[in-house]
Motif scaffolding. Structure first.
Motif, mmCIF file in Angstrom:
data_model
loop_
_atom_site.group_PDB
_atom_site.id
_atom_site.type_symbol
_atom_site.label_atom_id
_atom_site.label_comp_id
_atom_site.label_asym_id
_atom_site.label_seq_id
_atom_site.Cartn_x
_atom_site.Cartn_y
_atom_site.Cartn_z
ATOM 1 N N CYS A 1 -39.163 -10.378 -27.858
ATOM 2 C CA CYS A 1 -39.873 -10.699 -26.603
ATOM 3 C C CYS A 1 -40.892 -11.821 -26.821
ATOM 4 C CB CYS A 1 -40.619 -9.481 -26.058
ATOM 5 S SG CYS A 1 -39.624 -7.991 -25.860
ATOM 6 N N THR A 2 -41.618 -11.751 -27.924
ATOM 7 C CA THR A 2 -42.706 -12.727 -28.113
ATOM 8 C C THR A 2 -42.207 -14.060 -28.676
ATOM 9 O OG1 THR A 2 -43.282 -11.776 -30.256
ATOM 10 C CG2 THR A 2 -44.529 -10.986 -28.348
ATOM 11 N N TYR A 3 -40.909 -14.172 -28.975
ATOM 12 C CA TYR A 3 -40.351 -15.498 -29.301
ATOM 13 C C TYR A 3 -40.502 -16.371 -28.057
ATOM 14 C CZ TYR A 3 -36.919 -19.138 -30.386
ATOM 15 O OH TYR A 3 -36.299 -20.354 -30.601
ATOM 16 N N ILE B 1 -48.995 -1.465 -28.645
ATOM 17 C CA ILE B 1 -48.324 -0.917 -27.459
ATOM 18 C C ILE B 1 -47.072 -1.760 -27.171
ATOM 19 C CG2 ILE B 1 -48.583 -0.294 -25.023
ATOM 20 C CD1 ILE B 1 -50.631 1.143 -26.673
ATOM 21 N N ALA B 2 -45.919 -1.106 -27.088
ATOM 22 C CA ALA B 2 -44.671 -1.834 -26.836
ATOM 23 C C ALA B 2 -44.656 -2.390 -25.409
ATOM 24 C CB ALA B 2 -43.476 -0.908 -27.037
ATOM 25 N N CYS B 3 -44.055 -3.541 -25.262
ATOM 26 C CA CYS B 3 -43.915 -4.141 -23.927
ATOM 27 C C CYS B 3 -43.280 -3.133 -22.972
ATOM 28 C CB CYS B 3 -42.994 -5.366 -23.961
ATOM 29 S SG CYS B 3 -43.293 -6.559 -25.272
ATOM 30 N N ALA C 1 -58.853 -7.066 -14.574
ATOM 31 C CA ALA C 1 -58.775 -7.930 -15.752
ATOM 32 C C ALA C 1 -57.784 -7.319 -16.729
ATOM 33 C CB ALA C 1 -60.150 -8.033 -16.402
ATOM 34 N N PHE C 2 -56.559 -7.759 -16.695
ATOM 35 C CA PHE C 2 -55.593 -7.246 -17.662
ATOM 36 C C PHE C 2 -55.459 -8.259 -18.795
ATOM 37 C CE2 PHE C 2 -51.467 -6.794 -19.608
ATOM 38 C CZ PHE C 2 -51.564 -5.469 -20.015
ATOM 39 N N ASP C 3 -55.360 -7.760 -20.029
ATOM 40 C CA ASP C 3 -55.255 -8.653 -21.177
ATOM 41 C C ASP C 3 -54.089 -8.213 -22.060
ATOM 42 O OD1 ASP C 3 -55.574 -9.831 -23.742
ATOM 43 O OD2 ASP C 3 -57.687 -10.205 -23.306
#
Ligand code: HEC
Ligand code: HEC
Ligand code: HEC
Ligand code: HEC
Ligand code: HEC
Length: 217
Positions: free
Chosen positions: A57-59, A162-164, A151-153
């Motif tokens: 996912c983070t690629y 925490i998994a996506c 405010a979500f970060d």
């Protein structure tokens, strides 16, 4: 005659009902809506990329590691692969086999969906700058949209392991991306309250914040 008019009246009401349902079913204001799954300008599949091809996912959403927003990847990330992968494997393979059979060079087949990535970057089918084509970014339709007073970060959650999927559901099975669940305040608080305490360097344990000010400006 009266019954006739009554019948016509009922039929008209039904027709109006159908039109109202059809219009509202497809109508969506931006916001926190579970199930929202707009059509996108390119038929991009998470099931194919994150599922079958197992791309991390983070690629693509590399922003999620360091910043508040996960971000939508720019088209040049797509080109890391789609410079060479110009259509589905099936299409490319059958063209290669045909070319061998006919003793000629295989031609480069660009599928209509991949062609949109090239167009967005102002490239011709060979992947070279096209003077006729100005680059114009792909206009992806935003799926998630919490109220501005929250405010979500992403980065604190990714760092916290925490998994996506715990917030976005089984994205790796979705051909068209949808907001999987209602991301309301109760959902955030349930996890913040129930997540095991985090050990701090001085040996004390702390809980994930449930202070109003942690999430609201
Ligand atoms: C190959 C690149 C790529 C990978 C890998 C990828 N994504 Fe995406 N993602 C996109 C693109 C492009 C969009 C915008 C189009 C769409 O919504 O389908 C998107 C949209 C999203 C959205 C919706 C954003 C919005 O508009 O609110 C979420 C959530 C998301 N991705 C989560 C994930 C998760 C979770 C994974 C891993 C399981 C993942 N993505 C893997 C490219 C990728
Ligand atoms: C703790 C819950 C949570 C986790 C974990 C989480 N997200 Fe999100 N994500 C959200 C919320 C909430 C929004 C909507 C934010 C808004 O509208 O302000 C969002 C929005 C997005 C968006 C669209 C807006 C943006 O930030 O660019 C993408 C893309 C996305 N998430 C991808 C991911 C990926 C990839 C991961 C894992 C690396 C992930 N998310 C992990 C809750 C989460
Ligand atoms: C890490 C490599 C990789 C990245 C990055 C990547 N893709 Fe793909 N994509 C593939 C592969 C491989 C296929 C073909 C898979 C198959 O046929 O089974 C594919 C297939 C596709 C298809 C279907 C093509 C067709 O005609 O059937 C589309 C559309 C697509 N990708 C869009 C995108 C977009 C948009 C991005 C950037 C947001 C992107 N891809 C990023 C590897 C990648
Ligand atoms: C599945 C569990 C989970 C969900 C759901 C979740 N969070 Fe979190 N959140 C965490 C954890 C764990 C941390 C602490 C990470 C760390 O510091 O190690 C955290 C930290 C935070 C922080 C930083 C708090 C601080 O004390 O620094 C904020 C702000 C936050 N979350 C907002 C949200 C919002 C807004 C939502 C809902 C849209 C949400 N979270 C949903 C688990 C979750
Ligand atoms: C962990 C994060 C988090 C904390 C802590 C938190 N909120 Fe929220 N709050 C949210 C989210 C997420 C929403 C929903 C936003 C949306 O639907 O777009 C929300 C919505 C609201 C709303 C709008 C009504 C509603 O329910 O949607 C109010 C009012 C509100 N919060 C007040 C508070 C107060 C007061 C506190 C402290 C007691 C607090 N919040 C603590 C995340 C949080």
């Amino acid at each position: 005659m009266d019954r006739m008019i009554a019948r016509i009246f009922v039929v008209c009401l039904l027709l109006i009902g159908v039109v109202v349902v059809a219009v509202t079913a497809d109508f969506h204001l931006p916001g926190n809506h579970a199930g929202y799954a707009p059509t996108q300008p390119i038929n991009f599949s998470h099931r194919l990329h994150a599922g079958e091809l197992s791309i991390d996912c983070t690629y693509c959403h590399y922003g999620a590691r360091k910043s508040r927003t996960a971000g939508i990847p720019p088209a040049n990330i797509c080109m890391n692969c789609h410079q060479d992968v110009t259509s589905s494997f099936d299409t490319m393979l059958s063209e290669k086999l045909k070319a061998i059979d006919e003793e000629r060079e295989a031609t480069r087949i660009i599928s209509p969906e991949i062609a949109k990535i090239y167009r967005a970057l102002g490239l011709n089918p060979e992947g070279l700058p096209d003077p006729e084509q100005d680059p114009e970014p792909i206009q992806w339709t935003r799926v998630h949209h919490l109220a501005d007073f929250v405010a979500f970060d992403h980065s604190v959650h990714v760092a916290g392991g925490i998994a996506c999927q715990s917030c976005h559901g089984p994205v790796q099975t979705m051909d068209r991306l949808r907001q999987d669940r209602d991301l309301n305040m109760g959902f955030c608080l349930d996890c913040h309250r129930n997540t095991p305490a985090i050990a701090s360097p001085d040996g004390h344990t702390t809980h994930v914040s449930t202070d109003c000010a942690a999430c609201h400006y």
